[in-house]
Design an enzyme around this catalytic site. Structure first.
Site, PDB file in Angstrom:
ATOM      1  N   GLN A   1     -15.370  -0.180   1.120  1.00  0.00           N
ATOM      2  CA  GLN A   1     -13.895   0.605   0.517  1.00  0.00           C
ATOM      3  C   GLN A   1     -14.180  -0.884  -1.064  1.00  0.00           C
ATOM      4  OE1 GLN A   1     -11.255  -1.834  -0.690  1.00  0.00           O
ATOM      5  NE2 GLN A   1     -12.304  -4.158   0.215  1.00  0.00           N
TER       6      GLN A   1
ATOM      7  N   LYS B   1       1.285  -1.091  -0.239  1.00  0.00           N
ATOM      8  CA  LYS B   1       0.138  -0.265  -0.040  1.00  0.00           C
ATOM      9  C   LYS B   1       1.008   1.359   0.106  1.00  0.00           C
ATOM     10  CE  LYS B   1      -3.949  -1.860   2.362  1.00  0.00           C
ATOM     11  NZ  LYS B   1      -5.878  -1.668   3.249  1.00  0.00           N
TER      12      LYS B   1
END
Ligand code: ATR
Length: 284
Positions: free
Chosen positions: A257, A76
């Site tokens: 999400q 990420k």
């Protein structure tokens, strides 16, 4: 239909075994009659840049490349330097969980932040916004949680973590003067006066000890939110429910999400419908 008209997305990580994202996106492809595929791709930490080139231009495994992909641990943060553009919230947080690929240009977003907030807004629309928030834990999930609440009008955030130094780093890096660090042993006192209490630590997860938190002095309006979704009802959520407090589970954050990513890639804002919930509960 030619192969190239099929929408293509994926989730990348290392390891990638347990992701529920394929189940969620496949459900929406069927529901919204979109010809699409969503796969899990294991990408070793050292292969991230090469893999990204393959997703953009195509490679022997994905000849037409991808329309977008989700990112999980450990990529990420590391993906950011390889992207053409990064949305402001993701840039501020320093973490991207969703990449859109359009005309060879890559753009990074963070739908963990928006998903977390959406799940709270949907489950408890009148959550107490005028009171401070108590966040427990200081890992990757805490970072997204801090960012989500900083985007609201809450007066300040109390952050408590077993390793205090990690909480201090996060407060300095992200806090904008609105995050105060609370000693781990003092977390029980911080519950008094908190409008929302969020567990972002791994405590309460299957195989982990429960999060010990004294809720006896919580205001009746307090909302208890657990990011852990396996089990869906953690010991923390159970004790909050037993006291009559409102609770929010972590499965919705996972779904929202994904919904944020689906909307970015395919222009459809998908529902968290009861069939999807049933499928997820069966897969947990
Ligand atoms: P994630 O990226 O999912 O947030 P992580 O970075 O591994 O996961 O963070 C796990 C969090 O759970 C950390 O805040 C960790 O506390 P430390 O920073 O002190 O390690 C917390 N945690 C895990 N086990 C814990 C335990 N037994 N007691 C208290 N906190 C614990």
């Amino acid at each position: 239909m030619t192969y190239s008209s099929i929408k293509r997305a994926a989730v990348i990580g290392w390891p990638i075994g347990q992701s529920l994202s394929p189940l969620i996106h496949k459900h929406w492809f069927e529901r919204y009659e979109i010809a699409g595929e969503y796969r899990k791709i294991a990408v070793e930490p050292d292969h991230l840049e090469t893999a990204l080139q393959g997703f953009i231009r195509g490679n022997e495994f994905i000849p037409d490349g991808l329309d977008g992909f989700n990112i999980t641990v450990p990529h990420k943060e590391k993906v950011i330097p390889f992207l053409d553009k990064v949305a402001p919230m993701a840039k501020r947080l320093g973490a991207v969980n969703t990449v859109m690929i359009k005309d060879g240009v890559t753009t990074g977003f963070n739908t963990d932040i928006t998903g977390l907030k959406k799940q709270l807004d949907v489950t408890v629309p009148d959550w107490p916004k005028e009171r401070p928030v108590l966040i427990l834990g200081a890992g990757g999930a805490a970072r997204a949680t801090i960012s989500a609440f900083l985007s609201t009008e809450v007066p300040f955030i109390m952050l408590s973590n077993r390793t205090k130094a990690k909480a201090e780093v996060l407060a300095n890096e992200l806090g904008q003067g609105r995050v105060t660090v609370v000693d781990w042993d003092d977390r029980h006192d911080a519950v008094t006066g908190a409008g929302v209490v969020v567990n972002t630590s791994s405590l309460g997860m299957v195989g982990q000890p429960p999060l010990e938190l004294d809720l006896s002095h919580a205001d009746p309006e307090t909302v208890v939110y657990d990011i852990v979704y396996k089990p869906l009802e953690t010991p923390l959520l159970k004790s909050a429910k037993d006291r009559g407090l409102r609770t929010v589970d972590g499965l919705g954050m996972l779904v929202y999400q994904a919904a944020g990513a689906f909307k970015i890639w395919f222009g459809v804002d998908p529902d968290y419908d009861s069939q999807l919930k049933e499928k997820l509960l069966a897969a947990l």
